[in-house]
Design a protein around this motif. Structure first.
Motif, PDB file in Angstrom:
ATOM      1  N   ALA A 112     -11.882   6.559 -11.920  1.00  0.00           N
ATOM      2  CA  ALA A 112     -12.241   7.469 -13.019  1.00  0.00           C
ATOM      3  C   ALA A 112     -12.686   6.698 -14.249  1.00  0.00           C
ATOM      4  CB  ALA A 112     -11.037   8.354 -13.364  1.00  0.00           C
ATOM      5  N   HIS A 113     -11.999   5.597 -14.546  1.00  0.00           N
ATOM      6  CA  HIS A 113     -12.345   4.785 -15.721  1.00  0.00           C
ATOM      7  C   HIS A 113     -13.710   4.134 -15.542  1.00  0.00           C
ATOM      8  CE1 HIS A 113     -12.160   1.439 -18.611  1.00  0.00           C
ATOM      9  NE2 HIS A 113     -11.337   2.211 -19.291  1.00  0.00           N
ATOM     10  N   SER A 114     -13.991   3.617 -14.344  1.00  0.00           N
ATOM     11  CA  SER A 114     -15.279   2.958 -14.087  1.00  0.00           C
ATOM     12  C   SER A 114     -16.440   3.936 -14.253  1.00  0.00           C
ATOM     13  CB  SER A 114     -15.300   2.362 -12.677  1.00  0.00           C
ATOM     14  OG  SER A 114     -14.350   1.336 -12.548  1.00  0.00           O
ATOM     15  N   LYS A 115     -16.215   5.181 -13.822  1.00  0.00           N
ATOM     16  CA  LYS A 115     -17.271   6.200 -13.885  1.00  0.00           C
ATOM     17  C   LYS A 115     -17.250   6.978 -15.199  1.00  0.00           C
ATOM     18  CE  LYS A 115     -17.335   6.750  -8.857  1.00  0.00           C
ATOM     19  NZ  LYS A 115     -17.044   7.642  -7.717  1.00  0.00           N
ATOM     20  N   ARG A 116     -16.294   6.627 -16.093  1.00  0.00           N
ATOM     21  CA  ARG A 116     -16.138   7.302 -17.387  1.00  0.00           C
ATOM     22  C   ARG A 116     -16.035   8.811 -17.199  1.00  0.00           C
ATOM     23  NH1 ARG A 116     -14.655   3.273 -20.110  1.00  0.00           N
ATOM     24  NH2 ARG A 116     -15.161   4.299 -22.071  1.00  0.00           N
ATOM     25  N   SER A 117     -15.336   9.224 -16.135  1.00  0.00           N
ATOM     26  CA  SER A 117     -15.265  10.637 -15.770  1.00  0.00           C
ATOM     27  C   SER A 117     -13.905  11.230 -16.126  1.00  0.00           C
ATOM     28  CB  SER A 117     -15.528  10.795 -14.265  1.00  0.00           C
ATOM     29  OG  SER A 117     -15.256  12.122 -13.851  1.00  0.00           O
ATOM     30  N   LEU A 118     -13.910  12.185 -17.069  1.00  0.00           N
ATOM     31  CA  LEU A 118     -12.671  12.874 -17.422  1.00  0.00           C
ATOM     32  C   LEU A 118     -12.196  13.782 -16.295  1.00  0.00           C
ATOM     33  CD1 LEU A 118     -13.430  13.771 -21.124  1.00  0.00           C
ATOM     34  CD2 LEU A 118     -11.626  12.266 -20.343  1.00  0.00           C
TER      35      LEU A 118
ATOM     36  N   LEU B 228       0.835  -1.195   0.000  1.00  0.00           N
ATOM     37  CA  LEU B 228       0.000   0.000   0.000  1.00  0.00           C
ATOM     38  C   LEU B 228       0.872   1.248   0.000  1.00  0.00           C
ATOM     39  CD1 LEU B 228      -2.879  -0.864   2.508  1.00  0.00           C
ATOM     40  CD2 LEU B 228      -3.015  -0.677   0.026  1.00  0.00           C
ATOM     41  N   GLY B 229       0.473   2.232  -0.795  1.00  0.00           N
ATOM     42  CA  GLY B 229       1.263   3.451  -0.892  1.00  0.00           C
ATOM     43  C   GLY B 229       0.821   4.268  -2.091  1.00  0.00           C
ATOM     44  N   PRO B 230       1.542   5.313  -2.428  1.00  0.00           N
ATOM     45  CA  PRO B 230       1.138   6.221  -3.518  1.00  0.00           C
ATOM     46  C   PRO B 230       0.953   5.531  -4.867  1.00  0.00           C
ATOM     47  CG  PRO B 230       2.935   7.160  -2.231  1.00  0.00           C
ATOM     48  CD  PRO B 230       2.785   5.761  -1.770  1.00  0.00           C
ATOM     49  N   ASP B 231       1.789   4.535  -5.193  1.00  0.00           N
ATOM     50  CA  ASP B 231       1.680   3.895  -6.520  1.00  0.00           C
ATOM     51  C   ASP B 231       0.350   3.172  -6.680  1.00  0.00           C
ATOM     52  OD1 ASP B 231       4.273   4.177  -8.126  1.00  0.00           O
ATOM     53  OD2 ASP B 231       5.022   3.676  -6.138  1.00  0.00           O
ATOM     54  N   LEU B 232      -0.043   2.402  -5.659  1.00  0.00           N
ATOM     55  CA  LEU B 232      -1.313   1.682  -5.748  1.00  0.00           C
ATOM     56  C   LEU B 232      -2.497   2.628  -5.583  1.00  0.00           C
ATOM     57  CD1 LEU B 232      -0.648  -1.700  -3.909  1.00  0.00           C
ATOM     58  CD2 LEU B 232      -0.102  -0.983  -6.229  1.00  0.00           C
ATOM     59  N   ASP B 233      -2.333   3.673  -4.755  1.00  0.00           N
ATOM     60  CA  ASP B 233      -3.404   4.677  -4.616  1.00  0.00           C
ATOM     61  C   ASP B 233      -3.655   5.374  -5.950  1.00  0.00           C
ATOM     62  OD1 ASP B 233      -3.673   4.084  -1.955  1.00  0.00           O
ATOM     63  OD2 ASP B 233      -2.438   5.754  -1.245  1.00  0.00           O
ATOM     64  N   ALA B 234      -2.578   5.637  -6.693  1.00  0.00           N
ATOM     65  CA  ALA B 234      -2.711   6.288  -8.004  1.00  0.00           C
ATOM     66  C   ALA B 234      -3.520   5.425  -8.959  1.00  0.00           C
ATOM     67  CB  ALA B 234      -1.326   6.567  -8.586  1.00  0.00           C
ATOM     68  N   MET B 235      -3.223   4.113  -8.995  1.00  0.00           N
ATOM     69  CA  MET B 235      -3.946   3.224  -9.902  1.00  0.00           C
ATOM     70  C   MET B 235      -5.403   3.058  -9.474  1.00  0.00           C
ATOM     71  SD  MET B 235      -1.601   2.936 -11.955  1.00  0.00           S
ATOM     72  CE  MET B 235      -2.633   2.068 -13.123  1.00  0.00           C
ATOM     73  N   LYS B 236      -5.633   3.101  -8.163  1.00  0.00           N
ATOM     74  CA  LYS B 236      -7.019   3.017  -7.674  1.00  0.00           C
ATOM     75  C   LYS B 236      -7.816   4.239  -8.129  1.00  0.00           C
ATOM     76  CE  LYS B 236      -9.728   2.222  -3.477  1.00  0.00           C
ATOM     77  NZ  LYS B 236      -9.679   2.065  -2.000  1.00  0.00           N
ATOM     78  N   ALA B 237      -7.188   5.422  -8.092  1.00  0.00           N
ATOM     79  CA  ALA B 237      -7.857   6.651  -8.539  1.00  0.00           C
ATOM     80  C   ALA B 237      -8.164   6.590 -10.032  1.00  0.00           C
ATOM     81  CB  ALA B 237      -6.974   7.864  -8.224  1.00  0.00           C
ATOM     82  N   VAL B 238      -7.223   6.072 -10.820  1.00  0.00           N
ATOM     83  CA  VAL B 238      -7.439   5.940 -12.267  1.00  0.00           C
ATOM     84  C   VAL B 238      -8.562   4.936 -12.543  1.00  0.00           C
ATOM     85  CG1 VAL B 238      -6.409   5.145 -14.429  1.00  0.00           C
ATOM     86  CG2 VAL B 238      -5.092   6.588 -12.878  1.00  0.00           C
ATOM     87  N   ALA B 239      -8.555   3.829 -11.798  1.00  0.00           N
ATOM     88  CA  ALA B 239      -9.597   2.809 -11.981  1.00  0.00           C
ATOM     89  C   ALA B 239     -10.976   3.386 -11.675  1.00  0.00           C
ATOM     90  CB  ALA B 239      -9.310   1.609 -11.086  1.00  0.00           C
TER      91      ALA B 239
ATOM     92  N   ILE C  31      -8.107  14.843 -12.097  1.00  0.00           N
ATOM     93  CA  ILE C  31      -7.749  14.957 -10.679  1.00  0.00           C
ATOM     94  C   ILE C  31      -6.688  13.918 -10.318  1.00  0.00           C
ATOM     95  CG2 ILE C  31      -8.612  14.654  -8.321  1.00  0.00           C
ATOM     96  CD1 ILE C  31     -11.297  15.813  -9.311  1.00  0.00           C
ATOM     97  N   ALA C  32      -6.864  12.682 -10.835  1.00  0.00           N
ATOM     98  CA  ALA C  32      -5.885  11.624 -10.560  1.00  0.00           C
ATOM     99  C   ALA C  32      -4.518  11.991 -11.125  1.00  0.00           C
ATOM    100  CB  ALA C  32      -6.366  10.301 -11.148  1.00  0.00           C
ATOM    101  N   LEU C  33      -4.497  12.529 -12.348  1.00  0.00           N
ATOM    102  CA  LEU C  33      -3.226  12.914 -12.972  1.00  0.00           C
ATOM    103  C   LEU C  33      -2.557  14.067 -12.219  1.00  0.00           C
ATOM    104  CD1 LEU C  33      -4.261  12.781 -16.754  1.00  0.00           C
ATOM    105  CD2 LEU C  33      -2.785  11.167 -15.539  1.00  0.00           C
TER     106      LEU C  33
END
Length: 380
Positions: A250-256, A237-248, A261-263
């Motif tokens: 955004a992708h699930s919600k189809r939200s640009l 657990l840490g920033p790398d996995l938190d980053a991918m969770k945020a991207v996931a 925000i994740a980027l």
């Protein structure tokens, strides 16, 4: 009465709480018979296989382990090759721990070698063949063992240390991801993760990060949270996995907007990682195009500012993207920059009569030319 149980945590707990091993084994078989192949069900079945293998080994039920390996073949087609290899090796190891099973181990390995050849599981085949050679040596079948080893040596000239093998798997995953073969890439990243994790190598977190990226790329972003919350995921657990969770998310919600925000929040983990950045850029462009096409569909003329408001992005990048989409012929239209509007044209449908008429005229021309040649010969 149904012959299966849902592949859920509750069913696995039911097996743990069973009054005797036989009942626990029966419950785990029923979980494996559950017809669902959803990601959650597959995860529960993998755990059920691990628990069932352990119970059968403790009960010295070697033949049942042999049958289980055969029974699981359809299941193996639903999971990554790396996980298949882990399960197969685990069952073979469990049979080996039961006394007096050398002949059964040889039979089991030979069957698995045939199956892995048919399914093109090269790495797994090589590992099973190595185990088979060892069993043959124990049984004093030296000639057959040496023949098998000679064949293996031609394929595997040198021993590859685990750390180096992990690096090879990691690079293989990156190459397959570049070729848009995300499923195979995931298998390589998983194999790399297992190698690095066993060595407590920091590269393990990058392997897991790229595993999550592959899940997102094949539109299985919902699996990301489960992988992160697993026993292996919790270690990193840490920033790398938190980053991918945020991207996931955004992708699930189809939200640009969530993508942006994740980027912004995880710039070091996303934009400064060239592997992730390259794939996320492509993913972002595709998502933006899909959202824009959906938003402009009801309009014949619409202000660009209104589209930007609907998609929750600044006007300038939206205008640039619309211009690119027009040039790429994703839709027919033009930008009226003076008025700040997008004008959408009706799709122009090709008249089928026109090309047919041209073809008819061309054929008539060929006939006339042929008649001219024949008449010239007659006159001559």
């Amino acid at each position: 009465m149904t012959s299966f149980l849902p592949a859920t945590t509750e069913s696995l707990d039911l097996a743990v709480d069973a009054k005797d091993p036989s009942e626990s084994i029966s419950i785990l078989y029923q979980v494996l018979d559950y017809p669902s192949s959803s990601p959650d069900a597959l995860r529960m079945k993998e755990q059920a296989i691990t628990n069932l293998t352990e119970h059968l080994r403790e009960q010295n039920r070697a033949e049942d382990l042999h049958s289980l390996l055969t029974q699981l073949r359809p299941f193996f087609s639903l999971i990554p090759k790396a996980k298949t290899a882990k399960i197969v090796r685990g069952i073979i190891d469990s049979v080996a721990k039961i006394p007096g099973t050398t002949d059964l181990q040889i039979t089991l390995c030979k069957e698995m070698v045939q199956w892995t050849r048919a399914e093109k599981h090269t790495f797994l085949r090589q590992r099973v063949e190595a185990r088979l050679a060892a069993f043959l040596m124990e049984s004093k079948e030296y000639s057959e063992a040496l023949t098998l080893l000679s064949s293996l040596v031609k394929e595997l000239l040198i021993y590859v240390p685990p750390a180096q093998q992990g690096s090879i798997d990691l690079q293989s995953g990156i190459l397959h991801a570049e070729e848009k073969d995300s499923k195979t890439a995931y298998s390589y990243f998983f194999e790399a993760f297992e190698s690095f994790n066993a060595l407590d190598d920091p590269k393990a977190v990058f392997s897991q990060k790229y595993m999550l990226l592959c899940k997102i790329m094949v539109s299985q972003a919902d699996d990301v949270a489960g992988i992160i919350s697993s026993k292996a995921g919790l270690q990193y657990l840490g920033p790398d996995l938190d980053a991918m969770k945020a991207v996931a998310d955004a992708h699930s919600k189809r939200s640009l907007k969530l993508f942006e925000i994740a980027l912004r929040d995880f710039k070091a983990q996303l934009e400064e990682d060239p592997i992730v950045h390259r794939h996320l850029s492509s993913m972002y462009d595709t998502l933006m195009e899909q959202n824009l096409c959906r938003l402009i569909e009801p309009f014949a003329r619409v202000e660009i500012a209104h589209i930007a408001e609907l998609i929750e992005l600044p006007v300038d990048p939206v205008e640039r993207k619309l211009s690119q989409m027009i040039l790429d012929k994703l839709f027919a239209g033009t930008l009226d920059q003076g008025a700040g509007c997008l004008v959408i044209f009706d799709d122009s449908k090709t008249d089928a009569i026109y090309p047919a008429t041209l073809e008819t005229i061309s054929n008539i021309g060929k006939v006339v030319d042929s008649l001219f040649v024949r008449s010239a010969k007659i006159v001559a």
